[in-house]
Design a protein around this motif. Structure first.
Motif, short mmCIF file in Angstrom:
data_model
loop_
_atom_site.label_atom_id
_atom_site.label_comp_id
_atom_site.label_asym_id
_atom_site.label_seq_id
_atom_site.Cartn_x
_atom_site.Cartn_y
_atom_site.Cartn_z
N SER A 176 0.94 -1.11 0.11
CA SER A 176 0.02 -0.02 0.09
C SER A 176 0.82 1.17 -0.01
N ARG A 177 2.07 1.05 0.59
CA ARG A 177 2.90 2.41 0.62
C ARG A 177 3.78 2.22 -0.62
N ALA A 178 3.08 2.63 -1.74
CA ALA A 178 3.63 2.29 -3.08
C ALA A 178 4.90 2.72 -3.54
N ASN A 179 5.27 3.94 -2.97
CA ASN A 179 6.37 4.61 -3.69
C ASN A 179 7.72 3.73 -2.75
N ASN A 180 7.66 2.85 -2.07
CA ASN A 180 8.68 2.12 -1.47
C ASN A 180 8.91 0.80 -1.87
N SER A 181 8.12 0.25 -2.91
CA SER A 181 8.10 -1.19 -3.35
C SER A 181 8.11 -0.96 -4.97
N PRO A 182 8.69 -2.07 -5.51
CA PRO A 182 8.81 -2.04 -6.91
C PRO A 182 7.38 -1.96 -7.81
N LEU A 183 7.41 -1.34 -8.81
CA LEU A 183 6.18 -1.49 -9.70
C LEU A 183 6.21 -2.51 -10.86
#
Lengths: 112, 116
Positions: free
Chosen positions: B98-105
């Motif tokens: 959910s904390r998307a900018n801390n995980s790969p897309l």
């Protein structure tokens, strides 16, 4: 607007050589990521380095991060023709945790 | 498992037409993103969903752009009254966390929209 700026814009090397590209950014970040994009395709995640890390390795890839200079570098060692692609850095800003901001990319051509 | 799937792969629209672009994210991924990529440029953020909630739409260029993810899985990006400047590749990406900018897309291959 794009947060990161890659340098150089384009890079042409021969197989077996190393390729180095740099990324500079402007604001405070949680992490910085590198992606690869082959022509006509989507982006593929390569590596993520967090703001409290200075260096990270993954296979033939080495990424460094210098938060004091707001810059990162991606090194591809012993390059192969299959490494031909565009490479993008993307930053996860501390003030906007829902999105990544991408640079304009470095186009790398590896000739056999 | 399957990756992110986007359809159509190519879309040609006449100026003024409405278009709808579809994204099927990876099953179970909480976050979904839409990006716009002009030729020779990096992706530009459009909007972001966490499940069905649209948490950030700051990148949508105008009120002609609308995105939805009603059941927290499939998403549609709609562009009304298309203009030539809307021509670009539209990329969808999903992320497990959910904390998307801390995980790969994880990106789909995109929809190339050409407005004539």
């Amino acid at each position: 607007s794009q947060q990161g700026e890659e340098d150089p814009q384009a890079l042409s090397i021969q197989e077996g050589e190393n390729a180095t590209m740099n990324c500079s950014y402007k604001t405070s970040i949680n992490n910085l990521q590198w992606y690869r994009q082959n022509s006509g395709r989507g982006l593929v995640h390569l590596i993520l380095i967090r703001s409290n890390e200075r260096e990270k390795h993954s296979g033939r890839l080495r990424v460094t991060l210098d938060t004091s200079k707001k810059s990162s570098s991606l090194l591809i060692t012993a390059s192969r023709a299959a490494d031909t692609a565009s490479y993008f850095c993307a930053t996860g800003r501390t003030d906007s945790w829902g999105k990544l901001q991408f640079g304009a990319g470095t186009q790398v051509v590896v000739t056999p | 498992g399957a990756g992110v799937s986007q359809s159509p792969r190519y879309k040609v629209a006449k100026r003024g037409q409405d278009v709808a672009l579809r994204c099927d994210p990876i099953s179970g991924h909480v976050s979904l993103f839409w990006y716009q990529q002009a030729l020779g440029q990096g992706p530009e953020f459009l909007t972001y969903f966490q499940n069905e909630a649209q948490l950030d739409k700051s990148g949508l260029p105008s009120d002609r752009f609308f995105a939805e993810r009603p059941e927290g899985s499939v998403s549609t990006l709609k562009i009304q009254r298309t203009q030539q400047e809307d021509s670009a590749v539209y990329l969808c990406a999903s992320s497990l966390l959910s904390r998307a900018n801390n995980s790969p897309l994880h990106f789909g291959n995109g929809t190339r929209l050409t407005v004539t």
